[in-house]
Design an enzyme around this catalytic site. Structure first.
Site, PDB file in Angstrom:
ATOM      1  N   ARG A 174       0.824  -1.211   0.000  1.00  0.00           N
ATOM      2  CA  ARG A 174       0.000   0.000   0.000  1.00  0.00           C
ATOM      3  C   ARG A 174       0.857   1.259   0.000  1.00  0.00           C
ATOM      4  NH1 ARG A 174      -5.103  -0.053   2.276  1.00  0.00           N
ATOM      5  NH2 ARG A 174      -4.684   1.853   3.419  1.00  0.00           N
ATOM      6  N   ARG A 178       9.651   6.418  -2.589  1.00  0.00           N
ATOM      7  CA  ARG A 178       9.956   7.354  -3.681  1.00  0.00           C
ATOM      8  C   ARG A 178      11.404   7.827  -3.630  1.00  0.00           C
ATOM      9  NH1 ARG A 178       5.122  10.398  -2.242  1.00  0.00           N
ATOM     10  NH2 ARG A 178       3.335   9.372  -3.209  1.00  0.00           N
ATOM     11  N   ARG A 251      -8.524  -6.384  13.453  1.00  0.00           N
ATOM     12  CA  ARG A 251      -8.051  -5.454  14.491  1.00  0.00           C
ATOM     13  C   ARG A 251      -9.087  -4.372  14.665  1.00  0.00           C
ATOM     14  NH1 ARG A 251      -4.293  -7.009  17.873  1.00  0.00           N
ATOM     15  NH2 ARG A 251      -3.113  -5.045  17.968  1.00  0.00           N
ATOM     16  N   ARG A 281      -0.428   6.081  16.444  1.00  0.00           N
ATOM     17  CA  ARG A 281      -0.291   7.413  15.843  1.00  0.00           C
ATOM     18  C   ARG A 281      -1.112   8.434  16.604  1.00  0.00           C
ATOM     19  NH1 ARG A 281      -2.993   5.579  10.026  1.00  0.00           N
ATOM     20  NH2 ARG A 281      -4.887   4.754  10.900  1.00  0.00           N
ATOM     21  N   GLU A 302      -4.121   6.962  18.976  1.00  0.00           N
ATOM     22  CA  GLU A 302      -4.757   5.774  18.406  1.00  0.00           C
ATOM     23  C   GLU A 302      -4.074   4.484  18.862  1.00  0.00           C
ATOM     24  OE1 GLU A 302      -5.901   6.684  14.348  1.00  0.00           O
ATOM     25  OE2 GLU A 302      -5.589   4.590  13.809  1.00  0.00           O
ATOM     26  N   TYR A 350      -8.998  -5.635   2.901  1.00  0.00           N
ATOM     27  CA  TYR A 350      -8.482  -4.349   3.397  1.00  0.00           C
ATOM     28  C   TYR A 350      -8.703  -3.318   2.286  1.00  0.00           C
ATOM     29  CZ  TYR A 350      -4.837  -1.371   5.661  1.00  0.00           C
ATOM     30  OH  TYR A 350      -4.133  -0.368   6.280  1.00  0.00           O
ATOM     31  N   ASP A 352      -9.931   0.517   0.853  1.00  0.00           N
ATOM     32  CA  ASP A 352     -10.086   1.935   1.192  1.00  0.00           C
ATOM     33  C   ASP A 352     -11.433   2.433   0.685  1.00  0.00           C
ATOM     34  OD1 ASP A 352      -7.561   1.976   2.264  1.00  0.00           O
ATOM     35  OD2 ASP A 352      -6.608   2.704   0.435  1.00  0.00           O
TER      36      ASP A 352
HETATM   37  N1  UDP Z   1       3.115   1.014   8.231  1.00  0.00           N
HETATM   38  C1  UDP Z   1       4.229   1.008   9.015  1.00  0.00           C
HETATM   39  N2  UDP Z   1       4.737   2.187   9.459  1.00  0.00           N
HETATM   40  C2  UDP Z   1       4.165   3.371   9.162  1.00  0.00           C
HETATM   41  C3  UDP Z   1       3.012   3.385   8.365  1.00  0.00           C
HETATM   42  C4  UDP Z   1       2.498   2.177   7.924  1.00  0.00           C
HETATM   43  O1  UDP Z   1       4.761  -0.045   9.324  1.00  0.00           O
HETATM   44  O2  UDP Z   1       4.661   4.419   9.616  1.00  0.00           O
HETATM   45  C5  UDP Z   1       2.563  -0.294   7.787  1.00  0.00           C
HETATM   46  C6  UDP Z   1       1.596  -0.859   8.820  1.00  0.00           C
HETATM   47  O3  UDP Z   1       1.670  -2.257   8.793  1.00  0.00           O
HETATM   48  C7  UDP Z   1       0.267  -0.369   8.306  1.00  0.00           C
HETATM   49  C8  UDP Z   1       0.448  -0.526   6.801  1.00  0.00           C
HETATM   50  O4  UDP Z   1       1.816  -0.152   6.588  1.00  0.00           O
HETATM   51  O5  UDP Z   1      -0.811  -1.129   8.808  1.00  0.00           O
HETATM   52  C9  UDP Z   1      -0.467   0.310   5.964  1.00  0.00           C
HETATM   53  O6  UDP Z   1      -0.339   1.671   6.334  1.00  0.00           O
HETATM   54  P1  UDP Z   1      -1.479   2.739   6.048  1.00  0.00           P
HETATM   55  O7  UDP Z   1      -0.951   4.068   6.421  1.00  0.00           O
HETATM   56  O8  UDP Z   1      -1.964   2.544   4.665  1.00  0.00           O
HETATM   57  O9  UDP Z   1      -2.588   2.260   7.098  1.00  0.00           O
HETATM   58  P2  UDP Z   1      -4.069   2.817   7.448  1.00  0.00           P
HETATM   59  O10 UDP Z   1      -4.053   4.294   7.272  1.00  0.00           O
HETATM   60  O11 UDP Z   1      -5.027   2.088   6.529  1.00  0.00           O
HETATM   61  O12 UDP Z   1      -4.248   2.401   8.879  1.00  0.00           O
END
Ligand code: UDP
Length: 383
Positions: A174, A178, A251, A281, A302, A350, A352
């Site tokens: 996902r 870059r 989860r 976060r 969170e 999963y 969006d």
């Molecule tokens: N992820 C991570 N570190 C980060 C951000 C994301 O390891 O700083 C991993 C983590 O497993 C997460 C997945 O990448 O569940 C997808 O991240 P995304 O930001 O897309 O998650 P969402 O916003 O859907 O919770």
């Protein structure tokens, strides 16, 4: 008049209901939700104390590369221009996400050009891994141990409650990596947040004389199954079958509210990527609406945990055991004629918001065709 039941007022149910009534003049739809609000986990509301628009179930940023999907949601709401940028608070310092040239140069204290960084990161990767089988292998193959441990290992362990090697590689796919200084979290050209919130957007989608909304109204299999020509079910598929084949793992997320004055953290989202903190976060909600200004601030800390019986499922985990359990539900559902499973929980994926809108628009076309040709409606919205 044909009567259809849509279970769930999130994007999947709302878009499908709207498309059906618009294209089928001889139908009525009941759309129900067991909660006291519409919108599912996209639900937003203005905070009574500060007036800040809160994403009650966590941050939701709409992004898509499909113009038809973007045009569709823009018919029902005006979107504020918002580009998602995420900061990582790690045990090596503060960095920019997704991994980009600034992140790489700062982590390794270098001044590399895009080409140099590409070669550098390629050399960090584990070349003994050919076909990554899981999240950890995907990370080690493409970015190597140091980046993996700094940004992904701790966050993922907290978020999913298991070792990253138990998770599918698709979870990591996902996130972009870059080799320029673009720090937009998403690659999609269309991106924004509805200025009046997602609940208002979804209310507009289902605002139609032949869609009847019932809140605080759980699905009751015994009575509902016989009352409708067809049911579209956006709840968890294992719950629909009373967990007969076992529980799928999800989860859930819970929040601790922090009230602040001024600017608390200077950005909407800061990820805490190490195991030093027990949360994943911090989201400062007023930054999701940069077109508004407030002197106060509301921050949600969170946390993630396994979904208990009374918790709302958020993220399908897709462990090996889940795949086995899901395949059993899948087989049972495929034999059904008057129910279709839709959305993130109904299809256990999963997804969006934009995936769900896209899929509901496509699925609605299929359903309309089936109804017109009197053929069987597919059991799943996924093709
Ligand atoms: N992820 C991570 N570190 C980060 C951000 C994301 O390891 O700083 C991993 C983590 O497993 C997460 C997945 O990448 O569940 C997808 O991240 P995304 O930001 O897309 O998650 P969402 O916003 O859907 O919770």
């Amino acid at each position: 008049m044909k009567k259809y039941l849509v279970v769930g007022t999130g994007f999947s149910g709302a878009v499908l209901a709207r498309q059906l009534v618009e294209h089928l003049p001889d139908c009525e739809i009941d759309i129900i939700d067991s909660r006291d609000h519409i919108g599912g986990n996209c639900h937003t509301e203005r905070d009574a104390k500060t007036g800040i628009m809160l994403h009650k179930y966590g941050a939701h940023i709409f992004h898509t590369n499909r113009k038809d999907v973007w045009d569709y949601v823009n018919k029902f709401a005006s979107f504020g221009n918002y580009k998602h940028r995420v900061i990582a608070n790690t045990n090596r310092g503060i960095f920019s996400l997704p991994i980009n040239l600034l992140t790489i140069n700062q982590l390794f204290q270098k001044k590399m050009s895009p080409e140099e960084a590409k070669i550098f990161v390629r050399n960090l990767g584990d070349h003994t891994i050919h076909e990554p089988q899981n999240f950890e292998e995907q990370a080690l193959k493409f970015v190597g141990k140091e980046i993996y441990e700094t940004f992904f290992y701790g966050y993922t362990k907290k978020q999913w409650g298991c070792e990253p090697k138990e998770l599918p590689a698709s979870v990591l796919k996902r996130l972009p990596v870059r080799f320029d200084y673009n720090d937009n979290y998403f690659n999609d050209p269309y991106q924004g947040i509805p200025v009046n919130g997602y609940t208002d957007l979804i209310a507009n989608i289902i605002n139609h004389s032949r869609i009847h909304i019932h809140l605080n109204r759980p699905f009751i299999k015994e009575s509902d199954s016989s009352k409708y020509n067809h049911i579209f079910y956006a709840g968890p598929i294992d719950g629909y079958y009373n967990f007969s084949e076992g529980r799928l793992s999800y989860r859930t997320i819970y929040f601790e509210r922090i009230d602040a004055i001024g600017d608390f953290q200077g950005n909407s989202v800061i990820n805490y990527t190490s195991m030093n903190e027990n949360f994943t976060r911090l989201c400062e909600h007023k930054h999701f609406a940069p077109w508004e200004s407030f002197e106060t601030s509301v921050v949600y800390k969170e946390f993630s945990k396994e979904t208990g019986e009374s918790d709302i499922p958020f993220y399908p985990k897709h462990l090996v055991i889940d795949k086995e359990i899901f395949s059993k539900y899948n087989a049972i559902a495929m034999a059904e004629e008057n129910i279709s499973f839709i959305g993130r929980l109904g299809t256990y994926r999963y997804l969006d918001m934009h995936h769900v809108v896209e899929e509901s628009l496509d699925f609605a076309r299929t359903v309309i065709e089936c109804i017109r040709s009197k053929s069987c409606i597919p059991s799943f919205s996924v093709k």
